[in-house]
Design an enzyme around this catalytic site. Structure first.
Site, mmCIF file in Angstrom:
data_model
loop_
_atom_site.group_PDB
_atom_site.id
_atom_site.type_symbol
_atom_site.label_atom_id
_atom_site.label_comp_id
_atom_site.label_asym_id
_atom_site.label_seq_id
_atom_site.Cartn_x
_atom_site.Cartn_y
_atom_site.Cartn_z
ATOM 1 N N CYS A 120 63.043 5.969 78.882
ATOM 2 C CA CYS A 120 62.296 5.520 80.070
ATOM 3 C C CYS A 120 61.943 4.033 80.005
ATOM 4 O O CYS A 120 61.472 3.474 80.995
ATOM 5 C CB CYS A 120 61.042 6.353 80.240
ATOM 6 S SG CYS A 120 61.336 8.124 80.117
ATOM 7 N N HIS A 167 56.680 2.842 84.931
ATOM 8 C CA HIS A 167 57.579 3.996 84.836
ATOM 9 C C HIS A 167 56.884 5.197 85.470
ATOM 10 O O HIS A 167 55.696 5.439 85.213
ATOM 11 C CB HIS A 167 57.911 4.271 83.362
ATOM 12 C CG HIS A 167 58.495 5.617 83.125
ATOM 13 N ND1 HIS A 167 59.542 6.112 83.872
ATOM 14 C CD2 HIS A 167 58.171 6.604 82.238
ATOM 15 C CE1 HIS A 167 59.825 7.330 83.460
ATOM 16 N NE2 HIS A 167 59.012 7.649 82.480
ATOM 17 N N ASN A 219 60.401 12.375 87.683
ATOM 18 C CA ASN A 219 60.523 11.409 86.580
ATOM 19 C C ASN A 219 62.007 11.236 86.281
ATOM 20 O O ASN A 219 62.647 12.124 85.731
ATOM 21 C CB ASN A 219 59.763 11.953 85.370
ATOM 22 C CG ASN A 219 59.874 11.074 84.132
ATOM 23 O OD1 ASN A 219 60.810 10.290 83.991
ATOM 24 N ND2 ASN A 219 58.933 11.213 83.220
HETATM 25 O O1 UT7 Z 1 58.984 9.921 80.826
HETATM 26 C C1 UT7 Z 1 58.857 9.912 79.445
HETATM 27 C C2 UT7 Z 1 57.448 10.004 79.042
HETATM 28 N N1 UT7 Z 1 56.914 11.285 79.437
HETATM 29 C C3 UT7 Z 1 55.655 11.350 79.822
HETATM 30 O O2 UT7 Z 1 54.999 10.353 79.891
HETATM 31 C C4 UT7 Z 1 55.066 12.736 80.103
HETATM 32 C C5 UT7 Z 1 53.711 12.825 79.469
HETATM 33 N N2 UT7 Z 1 53.094 14.132 79.564
HETATM 34 C C6 UT7 Z 1 52.708 14.688 80.731
HETATM 35 O O3 UT7 Z 1 52.942 14.139 81.783
HETATM 36 C C7 UT7 Z 1 51.895 15.960 80.673
HETATM 37 O O4 UT7 Z 1 51.588 16.263 79.321
HETATM 38 C C8 UT7 Z 1 52.571 17.181 81.344
HETATM 39 C C9 UT7 Z 1 52.598 16.967 82.846
HETATM 40 C C10 UT7 Z 1 53.967 17.376 80.785
HETATM 41 C C11 UT7 Z 1 51.762 18.449 81.084
HETATM 42 O O5 UT7 Z 1 50.444 18.298 81.596
HETATM 43 P P1 UT7 Z 1 49.190 18.527 80.654
HETATM 44 O O6 UT7 Z 1 48.000 18.297 81.481
HETATM 45 O O7 UT7 Z 1 49.324 17.694 79.411
HETATM 46 O O8 UT7 Z 1 49.322 20.055 80.321
HETATM 47 P P2 UT7 Z 1 49.015 20.761 78.933
HETATM 48 O O9 UT7 Z 1 50.259 20.849 78.149
HETATM 49 O O10 UT7 Z 1 47.794 20.154 78.318
HETATM 50 O O11 UT7 Z 1 48.617 22.198 79.412
HETATM 51 C C12 UT7 Z 1 47.383 22.451 80.141
HETATM 52 C C13 UT7 Z 1 47.358 23.890 80.568
HETATM 53 C C14 UT7 Z 1 47.633 24.872 79.446
HETATM 54 O O12 UT7 Z 1 46.909 26.040 79.729
HETATM 55 P P3 UT7 Z 1 45.523 26.364 78.962
HETATM 56 O O13 UT7 Z 1 45.863 26.388 77.505
HETATM 57 O O14 UT7 Z 1 44.598 25.225 79.333
HETATM 58 O O15 UT7 Z 1 45.107 27.664 79.517
HETATM 59 C C15 UT7 Z 1 49.104 25.198 79.607
HETATM 60 O O16 UT7 Z 1 49.441 26.445 79.122
HETATM 61 O O17 UT7 Z 1 48.371 24.110 81.552
HETATM 62 C C16 UT7 Z 1 49.273 25.133 81.094
HETATM 63 N N3 UT7 Z 1 50.615 24.717 81.509
HETATM 64 C C17 UT7 Z 1 51.120 25.034 82.704
HETATM 65 N N4 UT7 Z 1 50.629 25.758 83.724
HETATM 66 C C18 UT7 Z 1 51.414 25.881 84.809
HETATM 67 C C19 UT7 Z 1 51.492 23.950 80.837
HETATM 68 N N5 UT7 Z 1 52.598 23.770 81.575
HETATM 69 C C20 UT7 Z 1 52.388 24.431 82.729
HETATM 70 C C21 UT7 Z 1 53.160 24.599 83.899
HETATM 71 N N6 UT7 Z 1 52.624 25.328 84.901
HETATM 72 N N7 UT7 Z 1 54.381 24.059 84.046
#
Ligand code: UT7
Length: 334
Positions: A123, A259, A290
């Site tokens: 990226c 980005h 993305n």
């Molecule tokens: O482009 C290259 C660089 N990439 C980036 O910069 C991406 C960076 N990361 C992100 O953008 C975020 O980490 C994501 C969008 C990928 C994920 O969002 P998040 O807020 O970090 O989610 P998380 O992994 O902390 O999960 C939060 C909650 C969890 O549930 P509990 O444990 O709080 O009950 C997950 O199980 O959301 C749940 N979860 C989902 N729920 C619905 C994780 N993925 C999903 C999903 N749909 N797809």
């Protein structure tokens, strides 16, 4: 001491002469993504800002998309393709380790005989490309360069992985970099952190897959929270360093084009940079997803076409991703 080696110098400065994007025609909604993962349109919008994204067709390659974007950028720049002396393709989804996408694209756009190579900086690849092209235009390596950010991430995504399936998408964006009488590309602030190389990775190498073909072809995997924390914690500092290096204040920007990783990362950077509300911010992720190396030029083109940012305005760019790697610079918009 005299040297037997003579040197050349190039233009006093370099500038971005044009930008052009290519967005595949197939729109993929959050509802469609949720057919294969346990998620919802509401969760995806809230946590990433993505409303929909584009996927390339099965027979549409990284080189095809790059060729269209580059051809249009050259036309907009008003130069002859034969004048292009360097083609840089930033991509991590060209499906051949060799030959490069760049050699094929150089040939197809009519930059016959141009130097051509691919950049593997995920990226951050587009901003790496700008930095390399800027240096080569100024040092006499070429008069005109084409830098293309292009990805077909849909080929390398596990569409049943709820950590990545909703984020990644396809597209291409290209710029022509050429000579300038005034400074129009600021110093690059860039680097890497290979200690965090596992944060965005492949599930397996292709050689491992060949030796032991499991049920799943290698795909991208991401420790989302780790990358999120790194981006929010460190990338605003990198962007501020690029502003400082260019002697540009945040309030004097005409556009902030980070980005398009996640809308919440963009919002966190705005707060950390204390970016005044009058500075327009790229939010192309909403309808593009993305697209890794393609996200900045695609967002740049959209801001210019929609009149959100002025031609000739001053913009702050920052790319960051797998490696981990990052690069940021202030540029004059074409
Ligand atoms: O482009 C290259 C660089 N990439 C980036 O910069 C991406 C960076 N990361 C992100 O953008 C975020 O980490 C994501 C969008 C990928 C994920 O969002 P998040 O807020 O970090 O989610 P998380 O992994 O902390 O999960 C939060 C909650 C969890 O549930 P509990 O444990 O709080 O009950 C997950 O199980 O959301 C749940 N979860 C989902 N729920 C619905 C994780 N993925 C999903 C999903 N749909 N797809």
């Amino acid at each position: 001491m005299s040297s037997p080696i003579s040197s050349v110098t190039g233009a006093p400065f370099a500038r971005i002469m044009s930008v052009a994007g290519y967005r595949p025609s197939r729109v993929v909604t959050n509802e469609e993504v949720c057919e294969r993962i346990d998620s919802s349109d509401e969760w995806i919008r809230e946590r990433s800002g993505i409303i929909e994204r584009r996927y390339a067709a099965a027979d549409e390659s990284v080189s095809d998309m790059a060729t269209i974007a580059a051809t249009n950028a050259i036309r907009k720049a008003g130069i002859d393709p034969a004048q292009v002396g360097l083609v840089l393709v930033a991509s991590v989804t060209h499906p051949y380790p060799t030959p490069s996408a760049a050699a094929e694209v150089a040939f197809r756009i009519g930059a016959i005989g141009a130097a051509a190579t691919d950049i593997s900086s995920a990226c951050a690849g587009f901003c790496y490309g700008i930095a390399i092209a800027d240096a080569l235009v100024r040092s006499g390596g070429t008069t005109y360069a084409v830098v293309i950010g292009v990805e077909k991430l849909s080929d390398w995504t596990d569409h049943t992985d709820r950590g990545t399936a909703f984020i990644f998408a396809d597209g291409a964006g290209a710029v022509v970099i050429g000579p300038s009488e005034i400074s129009a590309i600021g110093p690059v602030v860039w680097g890497s952190d290979g200690e965090q190389r596992e944060a965005i990775n492949m599930t397996q190498s292709l050689v491992e897959y060949r030796q032991d073909p499991g049920p799943h072809f290698p795909t991208l995997t991401m420790q989302g929270q780790q990358v999120f924390r790194w981006a929010v914690g460190d990338m605003a500092k990198t962007a501020q360093a690029a502003l400082d290096a260019a002697h540009v204040a945040a309030e004097d920007l005409d556009a902030f084009i980070p980005h398009q990783a996640n809308m919440r990362i963009t919002d966190a950077m705005i707060r950390a940079l204390k970016l005044p509300a009058h500075v327009p911010v790229a939010r192309d992720i909403a309808y593009t997803g993305n697209t890794s190396a393609a996200s900045i030029p695609l967002a740049m083109e959209r801001m210019l076409d929609d009149g959100q940012a002025p031609h000739g305005g001053t913009a702050l760019l920052i790319g960051f991703g797998a490696g981990l790697v990052f690069a940021s610079q202030v540029v004059t918009l074409p």
